[in-house]
Design a protein around this motif. Structure first.
Motif, PDB file in Angstrom:
ATOM      1  N   GLU A  76       0.837  -1.190   0.000  1.00  0.00           N
ATOM      2  CA  GLU A  76       0.000   0.000   0.000  1.00  0.00           C
ATOM      3  C   GLU A  76       0.877   1.247   0.000  1.00  0.00           C
ATOM      4  N   ILE A  77       0.491   2.225  -0.803  1.00  0.00           N
ATOM      5  CA  ILE A  77       1.180   3.516  -0.870  1.00  0.00           C
ATOM      6  C   ILE A  77       0.160   4.595  -0.543  1.00  0.00           C
ATOM      7  N   ILE A  78       0.464   5.413   0.439  1.00  0.00           N
ATOM      8  CA  ILE A  78      -0.412   6.519   0.821  1.00  0.00           C
ATOM      9  C   ILE A  78       0.237   7.804   0.326  1.00  0.00           C
ATOM     10  N   ILE A  79      -0.493   8.555  -0.499  1.00  0.00           N
ATOM     11  CA  ILE A  79       0.042   9.788  -1.073  1.00  0.00           C
ATOM     12  C   ILE A  79      -0.793  10.969  -0.599  1.00  0.00           C
ATOM     13  N   TYR A  80      -0.107  12.014  -0.148  1.00  0.00           N
ATOM     14  CA  TYR A  80      -0.797  13.217   0.315  1.00  0.00           C
ATOM     15  C   TYR A  80       0.068  14.441   0.028  1.00  0.00           C
ATOM     16  N   TRP A  81      -0.568  15.586  -0.010  1.00  0.00           N
ATOM     17  CA  TRP A  81       0.127  16.853  -0.220  1.00  0.00           C
ATOM     18  C   TRP A  81       0.670  17.355   1.105  1.00  0.00           C
ATOM     19  N   SER A  82       1.926  17.783   1.120  1.00  0.00           N
ATOM     20  CA  SER A  82       2.538  18.360   2.308  1.00  0.00           C
ATOM     21  C   SER A  82       2.771  19.846   2.068  1.00  0.00           C
ATOM     22  N   GLU A  83       2.063  20.655   2.802  1.00  0.00           N
ATOM     23  CA  GLU A  83       2.230  22.109   2.708  1.00  0.00           C
ATOM     24  C   GLU A  83       3.642  22.499   3.133  1.00  0.00           C
ATOM     25  N   ASP A  84       4.149  21.856   4.191  1.00  0.00           N
ATOM     26  CA  ASP A  84       5.498  22.165   4.695  1.00  0.00           C
ATOM     27  C   ASP A  84       6.571  21.893   3.651  1.00  0.00           C
ATOM     28  N   ASP A  85       6.437  20.783   2.934  1.00  0.00           N
ATOM     29  CA  ASP A  85       7.444  20.395   1.941  1.00  0.00           C
ATOM     30  C   ASP A  85       7.133  20.918   0.547  1.00  0.00           C
ATOM     31  N   GLN A  86       5.901  21.411   0.365  1.00  0.00           N
ATOM     32  CA  GLN A  86       5.451  21.870  -0.959  1.00  0.00           C
ATOM     33  C   GLN A  86       5.636  20.779  -2.021  1.00  0.00           C
ATOM     34  N   SER A  87       5.268  19.559  -1.628  1.00  0.00           N
ATOM     35  CA  SER A  87       5.347  18.426  -2.546  1.00  0.00           C
ATOM     36  C   SER A  87       4.394  17.336  -2.085  1.00  0.00           C
ATOM     37  N   PHE A  88       4.179  16.373  -2.967  1.00  0.00           N
ATOM     38  CA  PHE A  88       3.392  15.204  -2.610  1.00  0.00           C
ATOM     39  C   PHE A  88       4.319  14.211  -1.917  1.00  0.00           C
ATOM     40  N   ILE A  89       3.834  13.618  -0.834  1.00  0.00           N
ATOM     41  CA  ILE A  89       4.584  12.644  -0.059  1.00  0.00           C
ATOM     42  C   ILE A  89       3.928  11.274  -0.273  1.00  0.00           C
ATOM     43  N   ALA A  90       4.741  10.269  -0.530  1.00  0.00           N
ATOM     44  CA  ALA A  90       4.264   8.900  -0.709  1.00  0.00           C
ATOM     45  C   ALA A  90       4.890   8.027   0.378  1.00  0.00           C
ATOM     46  N   GLU A  91       4.053   7.516   1.269  1.00  0.00           N
ATOM     47  CA  GLU A  91       4.529   6.670   2.359  1.00  0.00           C
ATOM     48  C   GLU A  91       4.102   5.229   2.116  1.00  0.00           C
ATOM     49  N   VAL A  92       4.974   4.300   2.506  1.00  0.00           N
ATOM     50  CA  VAL A  92       4.683   2.870   2.412  1.00  0.00           C
ATOM     51  C   VAL A  92       4.690   2.338   3.844  1.00  0.00           C
ATOM     52  N   PRO A  93       3.523   2.317   4.485  1.00  0.00           N
ATOM     53  CA  PRO A  93       3.460   1.999   5.919  1.00  0.00           C
ATOM     54  C   PRO A  93       4.035   0.644   6.311  1.00  0.00           C
ATOM     55  N   GLU A  94       3.982  -0.331   5.428  1.00  0.00           N
ATOM     56  CA  GLU A  94       4.446  -1.677   5.774  1.00  0.00           C
ATOM     57  C   GLU A  94       5.964  -1.827   5.714  1.00  0.00           C
ATOM     58  N   LEU A  95       6.652  -0.841   5.107  1.00  0.00           N
ATOM     59  CA  LEU A  95       8.106  -0.892   4.999  1.00  0.00           C
ATOM     60  C   LEU A  95       8.688   0.303   5.766  1.00  0.00           C
ATOM     61  N   PRO A  96       9.175   0.086   6.975  1.00  0.00           N
ATOM     62  CA  PRO A  96       9.657   1.179   7.815  1.00  0.00           C
ATOM     63  C   PRO A  96      10.662   2.090   7.104  1.00  0.00           C
ATOM     64  N   GLY A  97      10.391   3.389   7.169  1.00  0.00           N
ATOM     65  CA  GLY A  97      11.292   4.378   6.583  1.00  0.00           C
ATOM     66  C   GLY A  97      11.181   4.521   5.083  1.00  0.00           C
ATOM     67  N   CYS A  98      10.244   3.845   4.478  1.00  0.00           N
ATOM     68  CA  CYS A  98      10.090   3.866   3.019  1.00  0.00           C
ATOM     69  C   CYS A  98       9.147   5.012   2.628  1.00  0.00           C
ATOM     70  N   ILE A  99       9.743   6.138   2.259  1.00  0.00           N
ATOM     71  CA  ILE A  99       8.994   7.357   1.931  1.00  0.00           C
ATOM     72  C   ILE A  99       9.649   8.009   0.714  1.00  0.00           C
ATOM     73  N   ALA A 100       8.802   8.527  -0.166  1.00  0.00           N
ATOM     74  CA  ALA A 100       9.294   9.246  -1.339  1.00  0.00           C
ATOM     75  C   ALA A 100       8.482  10.528  -1.484  1.00  0.00           C
ATOM     76  N   ASP A 101       8.915  11.391  -2.392  1.00  0.00           N
ATOM     77  CA  ASP A 101       8.153  12.609  -2.651  1.00  0.00           C
ATOM     78  C   ASP A 101       8.212  12.919  -4.134  1.00  0.00           C
ATOM     79  N   GLY A 102       7.456  13.953  -4.533  1.00  0.00           N
ATOM     80  CA  GLY A 102       7.463  14.374  -5.923  1.00  0.00           C
ATOM     81  C   GLY A 102       6.696  15.670  -6.091  1.00  0.00           C
ATOM     82  N   ASP A 103       6.978  16.371  -7.171  1.00  0.00           N
ATOM     83  CA  ASP A 103       6.291  17.625  -7.465  1.00  0.00           C
ATOM     84  C   ASP A 103       4.837  17.402  -7.858  1.00  0.00           C
TER      85      ASP A 103
END
Length: 71
Positions: free
Chosen positions: A7-34
């Motif tokens: 599962e990949i959870i994607i949300y907008w981060s106002e602080d980072d001014q980018s979309f954040i993609a988290e993979v809850p089942e894999l610790p520390g597995c996070i990406a971002d993108g414009d």
């Protein structure tokens, strides 16, 4: 590329001014993108890298559970 079924959870981060993609089942597995699409693409890449490194280091790799449910 590895078969990715986590599962990949994607949300907008106002602080980072980018979309954040988290993979809850894999610790520390996070990406971002414009864009949403680039965050998803980057998440696929980081999942692949996470799994490759875990295999190389003989770490436990969680089985994908699909949709997580919250109480």
């Amino acid at each position: 590329m590895l078969d990715i079924r986590y599962e990949i959870i994607i949300y907008w981060s106002e602080d980072d001014q980018s979309f954040i993609a988290e993979v809850p089942e894999l610790p520390g597995c996070i990406a971002d993108g414009d864009t949403y699409e680039s965050a998803l693409q980057n998440a696929h890449q980081i999942i692949s890298e996470w799994l490759t490194i875990a295999k190389e280091e003989n770490r436990l790799i969680p089985q994908p559970k699909g949709k997580l449910s919250f109480a």
